[in-house]
Design a protein around this motif. Structure first.
Motif: not given
Length: 334
Positions: A84, A89, A91, A118, A120, A122, A280
């Motif tokens: 990315s 960041n 994801v 953050y 992005d 979940h 993450k």
């Protein structure tokens, strides 16, 4: 349907516990989820799930394949994150597990702050006093209180808590303060099964373990219920130090038998051992570790006494003879 999608379907069924819940997560119809699993099992020549009217569970072959699926899917997610534009960041979906009260007081605020930082990622936060199995349940991060024995995980030390014995000042004024753990036989006691055995509490004397058998007046399986019972003078209870910290500060509970406390209990952050942590996982570990290590309620044993108020005011009134406890009253608190 492509193989990766079938893997996603299989993992979603296991994680969510049903075909319907998996279909909702993936945005597919329930029949499409069922067809994907049937296709996957036919291609592999093995049954992956055992289905009953109430549950869906992996077979032995399914458990073995589940770990492989998670690794493949996580690798793809990480690869996409690494290419990315902004590699800072992360994801994906991050599943976090923590004990209920510890999570409520210390983890949830950090999870909320991480989510804001953050956007992005979940987050699936599960607060449960049951010990989760990271691989089998798809948990990325778990906070554990206690000694570890699983070599398949990475453990990041966060600090320590103490197992302490607490009572309300009003209870002690009415019943007297125990001078030795064996005196608990003459007191009303509230056993919290998340910290102690219901009928045996552990102490230390002269460096040696001192188990004390007792007949609790009440048995509960949730820390707030034990705290409330002790505050309301039902009896003496044994808790981790952080669980009673607010009440000690307020003066509604105070530690007793501090000279006989067991050794400190470690608090660790766990994640599954892999060649390289995903973005993450890595960012969450970095985000929370420093904050939790600075938390005064998780300081090392030498500082624990000052944290939860061992330097307490003496109980007013003369010590009265201890009363023999009645039969236990078992309370469901879930």
């Amino acid at each position: 349907m492509d193989r990766l999608r079938e893997m996603e379907v299989f993992v979603a069924i296991v994680d969510r516990g049903s075909f319907t819940a998996a279909s909702e997560k993936l945005g597919m119809s329930a029949p499409a989820v069922s067809r994907a699993l049937t296709s996957l099992e036919a291609r592999l020549g093995a049954q992956l799930l055992t289905r009953t009217t109430r549950s869906v569970r992996p077979t032995d072959a399914g458990m073995s394949y589940l770990d492989t699926c998670r690794t493949v899917l996580d690798t793809i997610t990480d690869a996409e994150a690494n290419i990315s534009v902004d590699q800072k960041n992360p994801v994906g979906t991050l599943t976090i597990s923590a004990p209920v009260l510890f999570g409520q007081r210390f983890i949830a605020p950090l999870v909320n702050a991480y989510a804001r930082r953050y956007p992005d990622v979940h987050i699936n936060a599960v607060y449960d006093d049951r010990t989760s199995r990271l691989l089998e349940e798809g948990v990325d991060i778990a906070i554990r209180i206690g000694h570890l024995g699983d070599s398949s995980i990475f453990a990041v030390p966060l600090g320590f808590v103490r197992r302490r014995t607490y009572a309300a000042p009003a209870y002690l004024a009415a019943h007297g303060e125990p001078a030795h753990p064996r005196d608990l036989a003459g007191h009303h006691c509230v056993s919290f099964t998340g910290v102690t055995h219901a009928f045996e509490w552990m102490f230390y004397e002269n460096g040696l373990r001192l188990p004390v058998r007792l007949q609790p007046r009440m048995i509960v399986n949730l820390a707030p219920a034990a705290v409330m019972a002790a505050v309301e003078r039902v009896g003496i209870t044994q808790l981790f130090s952080y669980q009673a910290a607010p009440e000690v500060i307020e003066g509604t509970l105070q530690p007793v038998l501090t000279a006989f406390e067991p050794e400190s209990t470690p608090v660790n952050l766990l994640h599954v051992e892999r060649r390289g942590a995903s973005g993450k996982v890595r960012t969450f570990v970095e985000f929370v570790t420093d904050a939790l290590r600075k938390n005064v309620h998780l300081q090392f044993a030498d500082n624990a006494a000052a944290v939860d108020g061992a330097d307490r005011m003496p109980v007013s009134g003369k010590r009265k003879p201890s009363r023999r406890a009645k039969k236990p009253m078992i309370v469901s608190t879930r």
